[in-house]
Design a protein around this motif. Structure first.
Motif, PDB file in Angstrom:
ATOM      1  N   THR A  48     -44.774  -9.563  16.688  1.00 19.08           N
ATOM      2  CA  THR A  48     -45.604  -9.202  17.837  1.00 19.08           C
ATOM      3  C   THR A  48     -45.506 -10.262  18.928  1.00 19.08           C
ATOM      4  O   THR A  48     -45.159 -11.407  18.668  1.00 19.08           O
ATOM      5  N   ARG A  49     -45.828  -9.835  20.145  1.00 16.39           N
ATOM      6  CA  ARG A  49     -45.688 -10.723  21.305  1.00 16.39           C
ATOM      7  C   ARG A  49     -46.651 -11.896  21.252  1.00 16.39           C
ATOM      8  O   ARG A  49     -46.318 -13.009  21.611  1.00 16.39           O
ATOM      9  N   GLN A  50     -47.906 -11.632  20.839  1.00 18.50           N
ATOM     10  CA  GLN A  50     -48.920 -12.698  20.881  1.00 18.50           C
ATOM     11  C   GLN A  50     -48.899 -13.524  19.601  1.00 18.50           C
ATOM     12  O   GLN A  50     -48.715 -14.732  19.640  1.00 18.50           O
ATOM     13  N   GLY A  51     -49.115 -12.866  18.483  1.00 17.89           N
ATOM     14  CA  GLY A  51     -49.306 -13.600  17.237  1.00 17.89           C
ATOM     15  C   GLY A  51     -48.039 -13.840  16.442  1.00 17.89           C
ATOM     16  O   GLY A  51     -48.065 -14.557  15.440  1.00 17.89           O
ATOM     17  N   GLY A  52     -46.934 -13.247  16.851  1.00 11.47           N
ATOM     18  CA  GLY A  52     -45.695 -13.397  16.087  1.00 11.47           C
ATOM     19  C   GLY A  52     -45.783 -12.780  14.699  1.00 11.47           C
ATOM     20  O   GLY A  52     -45.098 -13.196  13.780  1.00 11.47           O
ATOM     21  N   SER A  53     -46.650 -11.768  14.540  1.00 11.35           N
ATOM     22  CA  SER A  53     -46.834 -11.145  13.223  1.00 11.35           C
ATOM     23  C   SER A  53     -45.749 -10.108  12.956  1.00 11.35           C
ATOM     24  O   SER A  53     -45.291  -9.443  13.879  1.00 11.35           O
ATOM     25  N   PRO A  54     -45.371  -9.987  11.668  1.00 15.47           N
ATOM     26  CA  PRO A  54     -44.329  -9.003  11.333  1.00 15.47           C
ATOM     27  C   PRO A  54     -44.855  -7.571  11.420  1.00 15.47           C
ATOM     28  O   PRO A  54     -45.999  -7.299  11.061  1.00 15.47           O
ATOM     29  N   ARG A  55     -44.016  -6.644  11.897  1.00 14.96           N
ATOM     30  CA  ARG A  55     -44.390  -5.230  11.992  1.00 14.96           C
ATOM     31  C   ARG A  55     -43.182  -4.353  11.665  1.00 14.96           C
ATOM     32  O   ARG A  55     -42.034  -4.777  11.863  1.00 14.96           O
ATOM     33  N   TYR A  65     -45.520   2.929  18.305  1.00 16.77           N
ATOM     34  CA  TYR A  65     -44.611   1.919  18.863  1.00 16.77           C
ATOM     35  C   TYR A  65     -44.614   0.617  18.061  1.00 16.77           C
ATOM     36  O   TYR A  65     -44.263  -0.436  18.565  1.00 16.77           O
ATOM     37  N   ASP A  66     -45.056   0.670  16.810  1.00 13.26           N
ATOM     38  CA  ASP A  66     -45.033  -0.532  15.983  1.00 13.26           C
ATOM     39  C   ASP A  66     -43.632  -0.833  15.469  1.00 13.26           C
ATOM     40  O   ASP A  66     -43.339  -1.958  15.089  1.00 13.26           O
ATOM     41  N   LEU A  68     -40.764  -0.931  16.984  1.00 12.90           N
ATOM     42  CA  LEU A  68     -39.778  -1.289  18.015  1.00 12.90           C
ATOM     43  C   LEU A  68     -38.724  -2.237  17.448  1.00 12.90           C
ATOM     44  O   LEU A  68     -39.039  -3.134  16.679  1.00 12.90           O
ATOM     45  N   ASN A  76     -36.673  -2.708  22.211  1.00 18.79           N
ATOM     46  CA  ASN A  76     -37.791  -1.754  22.343  1.00 18.79           C
ATOM     47  C   ASN A  76     -37.417  -0.310  22.048  1.00 18.79           C
ATOM     48  O   ASN A  76     -37.947   0.616  22.650  1.00 18.79           O
ATOM     49  N   HIS A  98     -37.189  -9.750  25.130  1.00 21.85           N
ATOM     50  CA  HIS A  98     -36.603 -10.186  26.400  1.00 21.85           C
ATOM     51  C   HIS A  98     -36.795 -11.680  26.597  1.00 21.85           C
ATOM     52  O   HIS A  98     -37.154 -12.134  27.682  1.00 21.85           O
ATOM     53  N   LEU A 101     -35.427 -13.496  29.581  1.00 24.68           N
ATOM     54  CA  LEU A 101     -35.998 -13.387  30.919  1.00 24.68           C
ATOM     55  C   LEU A 101     -36.971 -14.531  31.211  1.00 24.68           C
ATOM     56  O   LEU A 101     -37.320 -14.778  32.356  1.00 24.68           O
TER      57      LEU A 101
END
Lengths: 103, 555
Positions: A48-55, A65-66, A68, A76, A98, A101
């Motif tokens: 994840t973008r914030q917590g870096g958790s695996p999905r 959209y989990d 991606l 994405n 990204h 970027l």
């Protein structure tokens, strides 16, 4: 354990390998990328973008959209909707996918 | 899907499998006078007559409606987000997976098989144009047509993995967009191995894969029984089905049950499957926590009181390597609410469309059938699809079909009331539990927005916390955020039903008030457009979609 394929007498047209983070995973024509990963026992393929958790795949129908993932360099993509193809390179997607970027 | 649609090098070479194409160019010669861009050029044949009926969704309701309408002489265009007809209920493996017996994972497969045969026959005869992998993201009134009173609709879709823009014009629209799963969060629900109950079912039906070897099935509603039965039949061990409601809730609704012997038989079939596979059914209980580091290793199952509050001292740990969880379904309404269709709150606590006896929404020219009118299952969806098609065609509604719908609706209402979440379920949440999976907003932050910042509805919570602002646009957290805000969950309101490349939006004509002459003369796709590298849809992607240069030609 028996295999779901036994239940429906599934004989895929073709089998191939999918490159996932440098691993060659067995894939069957007609499967989505998420199905190939589940079939290999892999349940997480992004962070994840914030917590870096695996999905990984959650809703299985393209709503959450989990799942991606980056497919052939394109980030994405919903792994539960995208069909796996023989020369695909799938990579774990970190955050937005990204990082280059710098945003 | 036709090859032409999957080849991003030829975005203008759209599928033309049906009758004279009903799609028109989403013309770039907008009222603003903006220069034409590639995004608007990749539609089918311009200036073709509108379809008599456009059906959104090829699940039970949409499929039944499409074939019935075609039987009655209408020219029908079906747009479906899936690769194959059937929707989620009749989801099945791609032909390439070579399943000889796809019906092994289904109830009522014959009802699907017969309608799919009719769909293909109508398609060959040019009466139905079936567009798979077309995700309709908005439906709008055709401003040009409205000016002369013809009342036509424009359906804007993204086609194929390359998200090519396609616009379909039709005189009537049937929204058969179905539903998605209702999720109520709990600690650990973001762990890998925790999957939607419907998600596990979908992945099994289409990909022939399981989320684990030992799978607990939990949540509420009859879908859990079907999921547990399929997972076990496919080879998983299912230690328990954990149902939050009490089946005694049905006792007060006997008339609706007795009028539906078919549903009772179905229930008995599921019950028999549980017994056969040695699956325990725990009622008035819930998974209140999932444990594990990298993935699920066990879940905590707690007894619930009547309001779904965990009863202290009843927690038990059940080892497993996956959890399939869901609390019923939520009608998917954004296309309808975008058009202004009226909604109501159903017995299960979700919002559904207000429909009349002919399946008409409150907006003239827009019909709907199936789960959008309230969750009711495939048999009801098939009946409603047929009724809607007959209504669109101006035919009388057969009394027997009307009776069947009423009977099945009554059962659906009884079922919805029995499984409606009790208010105490929010007691499962710690302040650290992420409620919004996309934006990673914990319950404590949502509670703070409600308690300290005065938020009284999901929308205000969203503005204060970003819950519901991520990729899924609140589909996963919307029900939970509304409950934490102390309000009833509202109907889906999303201006776009899926992410749309900005280039496609920029290329749309400005609809209301735009000069009719420009709108009625869409630019036909030209060979120049087709061969112009700048017309690759990928070049129109917003940052995040990847660039044309980085996109291999085969995807």
């Amino acid at each position: 354990m028996s295999d779901p394929r036994d239940l429906v007498r599934g004989t895929p047209d073709a089998t191939f390998t999918l490159d996932f983070d440098g691993r060659a995973l067995p894939a069957q024509s007609g499967q989505t990328i998420a199905a190939v990963l589940w079939g290999a026992g892999i349940m997480a393929w992004r962070t994840t973008r914030q917590g870096g958790s695996p999905r990984g795949a959650f809703c299985g129908i393209g709503s959450c959209y989990d799942c991606l993932v980056t497919v052939n360099g394109r980030p994405n993509q919903r792994a539960c909707l995208v069909a796996a193809r023989p020369d695909d390179t799938v990579t774990t997607q970190e955050g937005t996918g990204h990082a280059e970027l710098g945003v | 899907m036709p090859n032409s649609a999957s080849d991003p090098r030829h975005p203008a070479a759209a599928p033309l499998s049906g009758p004279p194409a009903t799609a028109v160019a989403a013309t770039a010669t907008a009222a603003s006078g903006a220069p034409a861009t590639a995004a608007g050029a990749s539609a089918d044949t311009a200036g073709a007559p509108a379809a008599g009926l456009a059906v959104v969704g090829a699940g039970p309701a949409g499929l039944a409606a499409a074939v019935t309408a075609a039987d009655l002489g209408l020219r029908v265009t079906v747009l479906d987000a899936g690769e194959r007809p059937g929707g989620q209920y009749y989801r099945h493996p791609a032909a390439a997976l070579g399943a000889e017996h796809p019906e092994a994972l289904h109830h009522g497969w014959a009802a699907f098989a017969s309608r799919e045969r009719r769909l293909r026959a109508h398609e060959r005869a040019g009466r139905i144009r079936y567009l798979s992998s077309h995700h309709v993201w908005t439906v709008v009134r055709d401003a040009a047509a409205a000016a002369d009173g013809s009342g036509e609709w424009l359906l804007h879709a993204l086609a194929g993995p390359e998200e090519r823009p396609v616009t379909v014009r039709a005189r009537a629209v049937l929204l058969a967009t179905g539903a998605y799963e209702r999720q109520l969060p709990f600690p650990g629900w973001t762990l890998p191995g925790v999957v939607g109950a419907g998600g596990a079912q979908a992945m099994l039906k289409s990909g022939l894969v399981l989320p684990g070897r030992r799978v607990v099935v939990a949540g509420s509603g009859p879908l859990l029984l079907a999921v547990a039965g399929s997972l076990a039949a496919a080879g998983a061990s299912v230690p328990a089905v954990v149902e939050a409601a009490a089946y005694t809730n049905y006792a007060g609704r006997l008339p609706a049950l007795l009028r539906n012997p078919g549903k009772l038989v179905e229930g008995a079939t599921y019950g028999g499957a549980l017994v056969r596979h040695g699956i325990r059914l725990l009622t008035r209980a819930a998974v209140t926590e999932a444990h594990g580091t990298d993935r699920v290793e066990a879940v905590t199952v707690s007894r619930l009181d009547r309001d779904w509050r965990p009863v202290p001292g009843t927690a038990r740990r059940v080892p497993c390597d996956a959890l399939a969880v869901g609390h019923g379904l939520v009608p998917q309404l954004e296309l309808a609410t975008g058009l202004g269709c009226a909604t109501r709150t159903t017995a299960d606590g979700t919002a559904a469309l207000v429909l009349d006896r002919a399946q008409r929404t409150s907006v003239p020219g827009i019909w709907s059938a199936g789960e959008t009118g309230g969750i009711g299952g495939a048999q009801l969806a098939l009946a409603e699809g047929e009724l809607a098609a007959r209504s669109v065609a101006g035919r009388p509604l057969p009394a027997e079909l009307v009776r069947r719908r009423a009977r099945l609706r009554a059962f659906a209402d009884a079922m919805g009331a029995a499984h409606r979440p009790g208010a105490g379920w929010t007691g499962w949440l710690t302040d650290e539990t992420d409620v919004c999976r996309c934006e990673e907003v914990p319950a404590g932050t949502v509670r703070e927005a409600v308690r300290d910042l005065g938020a009284q509805d999901a929308r205000t919570v969203k503005l204060l916390t970003r819950a519901g602002m991520g990729w899924c646009q609140g589909r996963m957290c919307g029900q939970a955020v509304a409950a934490l805000a102390g309000c009833a969950p509202g109907p889906d309101r999303r201006p776009l039903s899926c992410p749309v490349p900005l280039g496609h939006l920029a290329a749309l004509p400005a609809a209301p008030g735009a000069p009719a002459a420009q709108l009625s003369q869409p630019s036909p796709p030209t060979p120049e457009h087709a061969s112009d590298p700048s017309s690759e849809p990928s070049s129109d992607r917003p940052a995040g979609g990847g660039s044309a240069a980085g996109l291999p030609a085969d995807r």
